[in-house]
Design a protein around this motif. Structure first.
Motif, short mmCIF file in Angstrom:
data_model
loop_
_atom_site.label_atom_id
_atom_site.label_comp_id
_atom_site.label_asym_id
_atom_site.label_seq_id
_atom_site.Cartn_x
_atom_site.Cartn_y
_atom_site.Cartn_z
N HIS A 1 -4.17 -11.18 -4.15
CA HIS A 1 -3.81 -9.91 -4.79
C HIS A 1 -2.63 -9.26 -4.05
O HIS A 1 -1.90 -8.44 -4.61
N ALA A 2 -2.44 -9.66 -2.80
CA ALA A 2 -1.38 -9.05 -1.97
C ALA A 2 0.01 -9.34 -2.51
O ALA A 2 0.97 -8.63 -2.17
N ILE A 3 0.14 -10.35 -3.36
CA ILE A 3 1.47 -10.74 -3.85
C ILE A 3 2.17 -9.57 -4.56
O ILE A 3 3.38 -9.45 -4.53
N GLN A 4 1.38 -8.68 -5.16
CA GLN A 4 1.98 -7.52 -5.87
C GLN A 4 2.76 -6.61 -4.93
O GLN A 4 3.71 -5.95 -5.33
N ILE A 5 2.30 -6.57 -3.67
CA ILE A 5 2.87 -5.63 -2.70
C ILE A 5 4.36 -5.88 -2.44
O ILE A 5 5.10 -4.97 -2.11
N ILE A 6 4.79 -7.14 -2.60
CA ILE A 6 6.19 -7.46 -2.28
C ILE A 6 7.18 -6.70 -3.17
O ILE A 6 8.32 -6.50 -2.79
N ASN A 7 6.73 -6.27 -4.33
CA ASN A 7 7.60 -5.54 -5.24
C ASN A 7 7.65 -4.06 -4.85
O ASN A 7 6.65 -3.36 -4.97
N PRO A 8 8.82 -3.55 -4.42
CA PRO A 8 8.88 -2.16 -3.95
C PRO A 8 8.50 -1.13 -5.01
O PRO A 8 8.20 0.01 -4.66
N SER A 9 8.47 -1.51 -6.28
CA SER A 9 8.08 -0.52 -7.29
C SER A 9 6.56 -0.47 -7.48
O SER A 9 6.04 0.42 -8.15
N TYR A 10 5.84 -1.41 -6.88
CA TYR A 10 4.36 -1.39 -6.94
C TYR A 10 3.86 -0.37 -5.93
O TYR A 10 4.27 -0.37 -4.77
#
Lengths: 191, 166
Positions: free
Chosen positions: B87-96
């Motif tokens: 689930h951590a993969i979402q964190i890489i996107n600065p807009s998340y």
């Protein structure tokens, strides 16, 4: 409770942690080991005890910090301190700025350069070589790292060797790290 | 000459420094700094004791910090360490921003503030982390992670710039 300092000074303040430091008599062997490699230094006690909450990082961090600040060859001690101050002023880390401005003043036996930087937070009244160092360190420290070819070439024109420029990159980068611990995890308080 | 320190350095690898680089002699003078930086890198992304941040989350936060600094190569290096199923993969996107998960929201808000504008951080920001249930130890772990990756980014950018211009 004393309010934190908000203005730059070359008088080293007390650093008051915002979170509870490790209690020395309750520290684990790993924490004690990580703290042991730290040189005794003014006001650094509380800071190291806070960082000891992450002993593995502290263990690598202390020799790395000393290696960049005090290794022989490359950038002189005083110009290394100037790079540390440039980054710390940009990040408004009052504590780091005070420590390294103080060292710079001791090494150069003058207060004019730091007074001028504190007055306008720019390199306006510095020599060309000091200006080149200050400006490059400041720009490398900004999030967008907006330096241009001209900023690097100004270092070369001021007579900095490749070894010196690398040391300037390292010290400026080091304070991108140090300021984000010192300024985030505690407050500078007038002694 | 033993150049293991250079081969094993993530920073020099990401900056694509070759052994015939015009600045390799300068880097060699500071080989000890690159060895210690690599040790700190391991302590940051793959420590013995991860505390409240598992490896995938650490790599994701690191990648996000790189993207906030427009440092794509190091951002990609960190992103590649994250399993796609995490689930951590979402964190890489600065807009998340955390999608309603209070802990993740607090962590990302703090990460973004300290990365982009450390001078604006104050005591209140530490209390916000505590209020969202983050322990004292984890506040230090997160602070080191944010601060160290900001160091790495400048080293990579500085070296790359030296290679291009000197």
């Amino acid at each position: 409770m004393n309010t934190p300092l908000t203005k730059f000074t070359n008088k080293i303040p007390f650093w008051r942690p915002r979170i509870a430091p490790v209690e020395l008599d309750k520290a684990t062997d790993e924490q004690l080991n990580a703290m042991k490699v730290t040189p005794s230094d003014t006001g650094i006690g509380e800071y190291v005890l806070v960082l000891a909450h992450d002993p593995e990082m502290l263990h690598a961090r202390t020799p790395l910090f000393n290696g960049i600040m005090y290794s022989h060859g490359g950038l002189s001690r005083q110009e290394t301190e100037l790079g540390a101050v440039a980054t710390s002023v940009l990040n408004h880390c009052i504590y780091c700025t005070a420590v390294h401005a103080n060292r710079y003043n001791q090494l150069t036996e003058t207060e004019e350069v730091m007074e001028s930087i504190f007055a306008d937070q720019t390199s306006a009244n510095l020599s060309d070589r000091q200006k080149a160092i200050f400006n490059f360190a400041t720009k490398l420290s900004s999030t967008q790292s907006e330096w241009s070819e001209a900023d690097v070439l100004a270092l070369v024109e001021s007579g900095l060797s490749k070894d010196e420029i690398l040391d300037l990159v390292l010290v400026s980068s080091l304070f991108a790290w140090a300021n984000r611990l010192m300024h985030i995890l505690g407050d500078p308080i007038e002694l | 000459m033993n150049d293991d320190w250079a081969r094993e350095s993530v920073l020099l690898t990401v900056a694509q420094v070759q052994q015939d680089s015009p600045i390799f002699d300068s880097l060699s003078l500071r080989s000890e700094i690159f060895k210690l930086s690599q040790q700190a890198h391991k302590a940051c992304v793959n420590p013995e004791n991860v505390g409240g941040f598992d490896q995938a989350e650490r790599a994701a936060i690191a990648s996000r910090i790189c993207s906030l600094n427009n440092e794509d190569q190091l951002a990609n290096y960190y992103a590649d360490l994250i399993p796609q199923s995490s689930h951590a993969i979402q964190i890489i996107n600065p807009s998340y921003s955390g999608d309603g998960d209070r802990r993740v929201e607090a962590i990302l808000k703090h990460t973004d503030l300290v990365t982009a504008s450390p001078k604006d951080a104050s005591e209140v920001d530490i209390r916000k982390l505590e209020d969202s249930g983050i322990s004292t130890e984890d506040i230090v772990r997160l602070s080191e992670l944010i601060a160290f990756v900001n160091y790495e980014i400048r080293v990579v950018k500085g070296i790359r710039s030296m290679e291009q211009l000197l």
